[in-house]
Write a protein that holds these residues in place. Sequence first.
Motif, PDB file in Angstrom:
ATOM      1  N   LYS A   1      -6.985  20.160  -8.106  1.00  0.00           N
ATOM      2  CA  LYS A   1      -6.676  20.497  -9.496  1.00  0.00           C
ATOM      3  C   LYS A   1      -5.657  21.640  -9.552  1.00  0.00           C
ATOM      4  CE  LYS A   1      -9.025  21.356 -13.835  1.00  0.00           C
ATOM      5  NZ  LYS A   1     -10.301  21.492 -14.504  1.00  0.00           N
ATOM      6  N   HIS A   2      -4.667  21.508 -10.380  1.00  0.00           N
ATOM      7  CA  HIS A   2      -3.612  22.484 -10.660  1.00  0.00           C
ATOM      8  C   HIS A   2      -2.501  22.544  -9.609  1.00  0.00           C
ATOM      9  CE1 HIS A   2      -5.811  23.920 -14.104  1.00  0.00           C
ATOM     10  NE2 HIS A   2      -6.860  24.198 -13.351  1.00  0.00           N
ATOM     11  N   VAL A   3      -2.682  21.917  -8.461  1.00  0.00           N
ATOM     12  CA  VAL A   3      -1.651  21.979  -7.420  1.00  0.00           C
ATOM     13  C   VAL A   3      -0.363  21.324  -7.902  1.00  0.00           C
ATOM     14  CG1 VAL A   3      -0.993  21.165  -5.111  1.00  0.00           C
ATOM     15  CG2 VAL A   3      -3.214  22.226  -5.472  1.00  0.00           C
ATOM     16  N   ARG A   4      -0.479  20.176  -8.529  1.00  0.00           N
ATOM     17  CA  ARG A   4       0.742  19.495  -8.990  1.00  0.00           C
ATOM     18  C   ARG A   4       1.478  20.332 -10.032  1.00  0.00           C
ATOM     19  NH1 ARG A   4       1.962  13.243 -10.155  1.00  0.00           N
ATOM     20  NH2 ARG A   4       4.190  13.526 -10.412  1.00  0.00           N
ATOM     21  N   GLU A   5       0.751  20.953 -10.944  1.00  0.00           N
ATOM     22  CA  GLU A   5       1.382  21.813 -11.948  1.00  0.00           C
ATOM     23  C   GLU A   5       2.159  22.952 -11.293  1.00  0.00           C
ATOM     24  OE1 GLU A   5      -1.190  22.822 -15.556  1.00  0.00           O
ATOM     25  OE2 GLU A   5      -2.636  22.011 -14.100  1.00  0.00           O
ATOM     26  N   ILE A   6       1.552  23.545 -10.288  1.00  0.00           N
ATOM     27  CA  ILE A   6       2.182  24.655  -9.580  1.00  0.00           C
ATOM     28  C   ILE A   6       3.435  24.171  -8.860  1.00  0.00           C
ATOM     29  CG2 ILE A   6       1.888  26.289  -7.661  1.00  0.00           C
ATOM     30  CD1 ILE A   6      -1.156  26.329  -8.494  1.00  0.00           C
ATOM     31  N   LEU A   7       3.313  23.052  -8.156  1.00  0.00           N
ATOM     32  CA  LEU A   7       4.456  22.529  -7.411  1.00  0.00           C
ATOM     33  C   LEU A   7       5.561  22.035  -8.343  1.00  0.00           C
ATOM     34  CD1 LEU A   7       2.767  20.720  -4.391  1.00  0.00           C
ATOM     35  CD2 LEU A   7       3.554  23.084  -4.587  1.00  0.00           C
ATOM     36  N   ASP A   8       5.187  21.472  -9.508  1.00  0.00           N
ATOM     37  CA  ASP A   8       6.194  21.080 -10.497  1.00  0.00           C
ATOM     38  C   ASP A   8       7.018  22.298 -10.916  1.00  0.00           C
ATOM     39  OD1 ASP A   8       5.575  18.347 -10.647  1.00  0.00           O
ATOM     40  OD2 ASP A   8       4.269  18.586 -12.395  1.00  0.00           O
ATOM     41  N   LEU A   9       6.337  23.382 -11.205  1.00  0.00           N
ATOM     42  CA  LEU A   9       6.998  24.619 -11.625  1.00  0.00           C
ATOM     43  C   LEU A   9       7.920  25.143 -10.528  1.00  0.00           C
ATOM     44  CD1 LEU A   9       7.215  26.888 -13.781  1.00  0.00           C
ATOM     45  CD2 LEU A   9       5.287  27.988 -12.630  1.00  0.00           C
ATOM     46  N   LEU A  10       7.421  25.152  -9.296  1.00  0.00           N
ATOM     47  CA  LEU A  10       8.218  25.671  -8.185  1.00  0.00           C
ATOM     48  C   LEU A  10       9.354  24.731  -7.787  1.00  0.00           C
ATOM     49  CD1 LEU A  10       5.332  27.215  -6.141  1.00  0.00           C
ATOM     50  CD2 LEU A  10       7.218  28.450  -7.182  1.00  0.00           C
ATOM     51  N   ASN A  11       9.195  23.462  -8.057  1.00  0.00           N
ATOM     52  CA  ASN A  11      10.277  22.525  -7.787  1.00  0.00           C
ATOM     53  C   ASN A  11      11.410  22.715  -8.806  1.00  0.00           C
ATOM     54  OD1 ASN A  11      11.368  20.177  -6.324  1.00  0.00           O
ATOM     55  ND2 ASN A  11      11.096  19.134  -8.278  1.00  0.00           N
ATOM     56  N   PHE A  12      11.043  23.063 -10.037  1.00  0.00           N
ATOM     57  CA  PHE A  12      12.033  23.260 -11.100  1.00  0.00           C
ATOM     58  C   PHE A  12      12.736  24.608 -10.959  1.00  0.00           C
ATOM     59  CE2 PHE A  12      13.281  24.286 -15.493  1.00  0.00           C
ATOM     60  CZ  PHE A  12      14.076  23.180 -15.753  1.00  0.00           C
ATOM     61  N   HIS A  13      11.984  25.629 -10.574  1.00  0.00           N
ATOM     62  CA  HIS A  13      12.530  26.981 -10.369  1.00  0.00           C
ATOM     63  C   HIS A  13      12.489  27.277  -8.879  1.00  0.00           C
ATOM     64  CE1 HIS A  13      12.355  27.804 -14.673  1.00  0.00           C
ATOM     65  NE2 HIS A  13      11.141  27.278 -14.660  1.00  0.00           N
ATOM     66  N   GLU A  14      13.545  27.833  -8.375  1.00  0.00           N
ATOM     67  CA  GLU A  14      13.622  28.079  -6.928  1.00  0.00           C
ATOM     68  C   GLU A  14      12.562  29.060  -6.442  1.00  0.00           C
ATOM     69  OE1 GLU A  14      16.932  29.843  -3.936  1.00  0.00           O
ATOM     70  OE2 GLU A  14      17.595  28.382  -5.422  1.00  0.00           O
ATOM     71  N   ARG A  15      12.321  30.081  -7.244  1.00  0.00           N
ATOM     72  CA  ARG A  15      11.403  31.142  -6.840  1.00  0.00           C
ATOM     73  C   ARG A  15      10.705  31.669  -8.090  1.00  0.00           C
ATOM     74  NH1 ARG A  15      13.562  36.572  -3.850  1.00  0.00           N
ATOM     75  NH2 ARG A  15      12.196  37.790  -5.116  1.00  0.00           N
ATOM     76  N   VAL A  16       9.385  31.795  -8.033  1.00  0.00           N
ATOM     77  CA  VAL A  16       8.613  32.204  -9.209  1.00  0.00           C
ATOM     78  C   VAL A  16       7.613  33.276  -8.775  1.00  0.00           C
ATOM     79  CG1 VAL A  16       7.050  31.384 -11.011  1.00  0.00           C
ATOM     80  CG2 VAL A  16       8.842  29.877 -10.175  1.00  0.00           C
ATOM     81  N   TYR A  17       7.448  34.293  -9.628  1.00  0.00           N
ATOM     82  CA  TYR A  17       6.462  35.308  -9.270  1.00  0.00           C
ATOM     83  C   TYR A  17       5.101  34.965  -9.876  1.00  0.00           C
ATOM     84  CZ  TYR A  17       7.141  37.835 -13.741  1.00  0.00           C
ATOM     85  OH  TYR A  17       7.202  38.185 -15.066  1.00  0.00           O
TER      86      TYR A  17
END
Length: 95
Positions: free
Chosen positions: A9-25
Amino acid sequence: MLIETLGKKHVREILDLLNFHERVYFGEICEHVAINKGNLSKILNLLVSFKILKKEEEEEGKKLNKTYYSLTDFGKEAYSLYNVEKEIESKYSFE
């Protein structure tokens, strides 16, 4: 083990965000993923331990360090499995 991790749960959401943005804090991830900080931290640490994500800390003067996350090359390939899933599902409609 990879498929099991990607299915959490939530892994895909996290990876979607990181795939769209190169680096996220960390704080940005908290804003975009509906999960408490403790559970988010556990998931991020799991993804780092599997080398799907890279974790970097930057000093912010006297403030707390900012922790940034980004996809590794392995993480980018692992993320592409979500596209394979979509292709297979669209090819073999289960309606």
